[in-house]
Design a protein around this motif. Sequence first.
Motif, mmCIF file in Angstrom:
data_model
loop_
_atom_site.group_PDB
_atom_site.id
_atom_site.type_symbol
_atom_site.label_atom_id
_atom_site.label_comp_id
_atom_site.label_asym_id
_atom_site.label_seq_id
_atom_site.Cartn_x
_atom_site.Cartn_y
_atom_site.Cartn_z
ATOM 1 N N LYS A 249 51.305 24.454 54.324
ATOM 2 C CA LYS A 249 52.212 23.471 53.752
ATOM 3 C C LYS A 249 51.618 22.102 54.044
ATOM 4 N N LEU A 250 50.983 21.509 53.021
ATOM 5 C CA LEU A 250 50.265 20.254 53.202
ATOM 6 C C LEU A 250 51.208 19.063 53.287
ATOM 7 N N ALA A 251 52.351 19.188 52.615
ATOM 8 C CA ALA A 251 53.353 18.130 52.568
ATOM 9 C C ALA A 251 54.677 18.797 52.232
ATOM 10 N N PRO A 252 55.783 18.050 52.312
ATOM 11 C CA PRO A 252 57.070 18.681 51.990
ATOM 12 C C PRO A 252 57.113 19.356 50.619
ATOM 13 N N ALA A 253 56.289 18.893 49.681
ATOM 14 C CA ALA A 253 56.323 19.475 48.337
ATOM 15 C C ALA A 253 54.938 19.918 47.873
ATOM 16 N N ALA A 254 54.059 20.276 48.805
ATOM 17 C CA ALA A 254 52.705 20.694 48.434
ATOM 18 C C ALA A 254 52.261 21.877 49.298
ATOM 19 N N TRP A 255 51.724 22.916 48.636
ATOM 20 C CA TRP A 255 51.285 24.127 49.325
ATOM 21 C C TRP A 255 49.883 24.499 48.850
ATOM 22 N N LEU A 256 49.083 24.988 49.776
ATOM 23 C CA LEU A 256 47.732 25.445 49.458
ATOM 24 C C LEU A 256 47.542 26.848 50.011
ATOM 25 N N LYS A 257 47.011 27.738 49.177
ATOM 26 C CA LYS A 257 46.652 29.079 49.630
ATOM 27 C C LYS A 257 45.177 29.305 49.326
ATOM 28 N N THR A 258 44.424 29.679 50.348
ATOM 29 C CA THR A 258 43.001 29.962 50.211
ATOM 30 C C THR A 258 42.718 31.354 50.762
ATOM 31 N N SER A 259 42.017 32.169 49.974
ATOM 32 C CA SER A 259 41.737 33.552 50.378
ATOM 33 C C SER A 259 40.267 33.877 50.161
ATOM 34 N N TYR A 260 39.649 34.435 51.200
ATOM 35 C CA TYR A 260 38.284 34.963 51.099
ATOM 36 C C TYR A 260 38.360 36.487 51.143
ATOM 37 N N TYR A 261 37.504 37.154 50.365
ATOM 38 C CA TYR A 261 37.501 38.618 50.376
ATOM 39 C C TYR A 261 36.073 39.147 50.255
ATOM 40 N N HIS A 262 35.884 40.363 50.772
ATOM 41 C CA HIS A 262 34.607 41.072 50.637
ATOM 42 C C HIS A 262 34.909 42.532 50.326
ATOM 43 N N HIS A 263 34.164 43.070 49.381
ATOM 44 C CA HIS A 263 34.304 44.483 49.006
ATOM 45 C C HIS A 263 32.928 45.122 48.941
ATOM 46 N N SER A 264 32.784 46.256 49.590
ATOM 47 C CA SER A 264 31.550 47.031 49.482
ATOM 48 C C SER A 264 31.893 48.440 49.027
ATOM 49 N N ASN A 265 31.029 48.989 48.191
ATOM 50 C CA ASN A 265 31.275 50.306 47.598
ATOM 51 C C ASN A 265 29.973 51.083 47.507
ATOM 52 N N GLU A 266 30.093 52.381 47.752
ATOM 53 C CA GLU A 266 29.005 53.323 47.496
ATOM 54 C C GLU A 266 29.606 54.507 46.755
ATOM 55 N N GLY A 267 28.991 54.895 45.641
ATOM 56 C CA GLY A 267 29.560 55.986 44.857
ATOM 57 C C GLY A 267 28.502 56.831 44.185
ATOM 58 N N GLN A 268 28.825 58.109 44.015
ATOM 59 C CA GLN A 268 27.986 59.029 43.247
ATOM 60 C C GLN A 268 28.894 59.931 42.411
ATOM 61 N N GLY A 269 28.504 60.137 41.163
ATOM 62 C CA GLY A 269 29.150 61.119 40.312
ATOM 63 C C GLY A 269 28.185 62.268 40.070
ATOM 64 N N HIS A 270 28.561 63.476 40.474
ATOM 65 C CA HIS A 270 27.686 64.654 40.348
ATOM 66 C C HIS A 270 28.077 65.464 39.119
ATOM 67 N N TRP A 271 27.081 65.905 38.383
ATOM 68 C CA TRP A 271 27.302 66.780 37.234
ATOM 69 C C TRP A 271 26.159 67.794 37.208
ATOM 70 N N TYR A 272 26.468 69.066 37.339
ATOM 71 C CA TYR A 272 25.441 70.118 37.252
ATOM 72 C C TYR A 272 25.093 70.307 35.779
ATOM 73 N N THR A 273 23.913 69.847 35.404
ATOM 74 C CA THR A 273 23.562 69.823 33.990
ATOM 75 C C THR A 273 22.631 70.975 33.602
ATOM 76 N N PRO A 274 22.929 71.663 32.495
ATOM 77 C CA PRO A 274 22.017 72.704 31.990
ATOM 78 C C PRO A 274 20.916 72.116 31.103
ATOM 79 N N TYR A 275 20.857 70.794 31.012
ATOM 80 C CA TYR A 275 19.845 70.142 30.182
ATOM 81 C C TYR A 275 18.647 69.662 30.990
ATOM 82 N N GLN A 276 18.594 70.018 32.278
ATOM 83 C CA GLN A 276 17.463 69.646 33.129
ATOM 84 C C GLN A 276 17.205 70.775 34.123
#
Length: 759
Positions: free
Chosen positions: A334-361
Amino acid sequence: MQQHLRLKPICLLVLQSLACYAYAAPDAAEVADVAAVAAAAGQAEAAVAGAAGAPAQVVEVLGQGQSRQVQNLNHAELAKALPGTSPLKALEKLPGVNFQSSDPFGAYEWSTRFSVRGFNQSQLGFTLDDLPLGDMSYGNNNGLHISRAVSAENIGRVAISQGAGALGTASTSNLGGTVQFITLAPTDERGVTVNQTVGADRTSRTFVRLDSGLINDATKLFVSGTRQRADKWKGAGSQDQDQINTRVEHQFGENTLTAFYNTSNRKETDYQDLSLEMAQRLGYNWDNYAPDWQRAVNAAKNIFTGPDNNKDDAYFLGRGLRKDSLGGLSVELKLAPAAWLKTSYYHHSNEGQGHWYTPYQDSSPTVPIAIRTTEYSIGRDGLVNDLTVDWGRHTVAAGIWGERSLHRLTRNFYAVSGPEDTNHFLSNPFKTGFKQDFTTTTTQFYLQDTYRALDGKLKINAGFKSPKVTIDATNLVDGRAGGELVASKSFLPQLGLNYALSRDDELFASASQNMRAFQPGVNGPFSQPQAVFNQSAPNLKPETSVNVDLGYRFKRRDLQGSLAIYHADFDDRQLNVATCVGIAGCPSTFVNVGKVETKGLEAVAEWKFLPGYAWFNTFTYNDSKYKSNYLDNGKVVAVSGKQVVDTPRTMFDTELGYDNLVWFARLGAKYTGKRYYTYLNDGAVPSFWVANLSAGYKLKPVGMLKELSLQFNVTNLFDKKYFSSIGTNGFTASDATGTFATLQSAAPRQAFLTLSGKL
């Protein structure tokens, strides 16, 4: 008074058999007004409920003060769904929403399909506590799905804006609406919550949450753990997930510091995609060959001993593996009686694999099957800033969001010698099909003013946003495109107004222009060969839309509802047209079909006709059509005038509920109209009704346990056979023979029992 009496018959005629759980998801500029209305309405409802011996209404406010069509489901409402159910599935009862999944929880990501007013999931915006989740698509490059971002039990509220989201929404994909998920805050009292669910297909879901309560009257936190194990409802394999959620809130003066860290480890086994012809020949319960390895090997050699007769009727196995961590730190000052500030930092990390048993290889001269993977990694960091200032009759809101995302996409092949355990992240491939690195830089600024006039009866909000998204793609293995694409608009305006006809009746209207940035990843412009990309990139335009809403809301002692009409013009619509079976991995045709026009009507209402009883209904009519043809290798594909794929023209939801503070029960059913999966509308799945039941009993405290309850859920109550998700392998121009496998059959009737308690 005469005006009030004139309005009531109109409401009853149009809306008495329709309904809604609606609660405003306020803009920053509207928080104070909405909070005041909510508090007053909540007190009034509590007084009525107390007099009638029934609980207060779960949702008290139906968007009062909003200039857009918005609705909300709160934690009490979400808790009555099957534990572990995706909050997206809980939203399916609301107008304009089409949600489909082939599992009872709505959490199996390959099959999850969510659309609003004809805009599909990749054209909507999603946030968690105002932080971006990207478009939540399966092969995500810029976020993660809500089912992995936070446990369902820790979601306190879900808000949806069907037409256009708030200008400050951190999204560059929201051509249509937005969905905001809000985490359930730590409680002021110390406690432990334990939920145990068991049921069909050896389902076991355990949720434990520890709340610290207030520490030194300033700090509170929670830590939760979730473990879910379940078999598939058909075929072999499991759907497993482990999650940890943490959140800390610290109050200093009138300011708040919040930190959170969530992790998820999900392993899901895929269901086989079906075609209309396969379902007729093989049945809705047909699935992949696992654990019968030899049958899969024989099929790869074109040797069939059953009703299957080609390589694509089934594969040995498919699987999706995802590991995610999402953390953030935000401060509200609350910066002043009529002023508000919201600040947000975020971090996201992801590791993914989709497996498909293929008869084409081949893996070797003796093993005609290999594992084909699509592999993902994401590392993104961002900062979201919002400033709100009250100035007389004006509330001015401004903000800027910036994000840098690093995404790697790889197609690999791994050798197998038999039915070995591959339910883990694989390494050392023998072949790489493609490999791309993407660096995506996003900046978005917005400015909005909300002006109040006529003693507060009229509110006008006007503003704009300026997004810019730059993608730098590097092709590490020949076969796909590299280069740079920039999508930017310096002025995307939004205008809205709300006029109070009376204390309980109001009109609202809004208009907005939006842009969807280009996407890296499996689909999109960078999935093309380099030569094709070089030719098309100079003329490529980002998708844009103009959305207009006009509506009326009302609220009475026992009846509340709203009626809205809308229109949307969608320009430079980009279509990915599948050219072969999904497992073969052919490049899709990426075409611009020009304009799409959408118009429709949404009606919603809730009637509390007796103490403890409520009847809820919604109706949706949506007419979404392509307005231009497109060229495919020089040939005109006449899609102009055709209905947009996976967009039912009509939907209707009805639900009867009872709650007397001890017992509760809810019986609901939804009708979903015919849906097309081909752009020429020669391939479609029929309309269907599906019903669900939820019932529970609050037990007396036992020993240290308090708030003890028993809940019974039945999904697909009448065991309806139907196609749930469509487009799981994309959409194609035509499928006159019904052989394109891009459909998923829905789970049959399944029952679950949950015991919940607090210490």
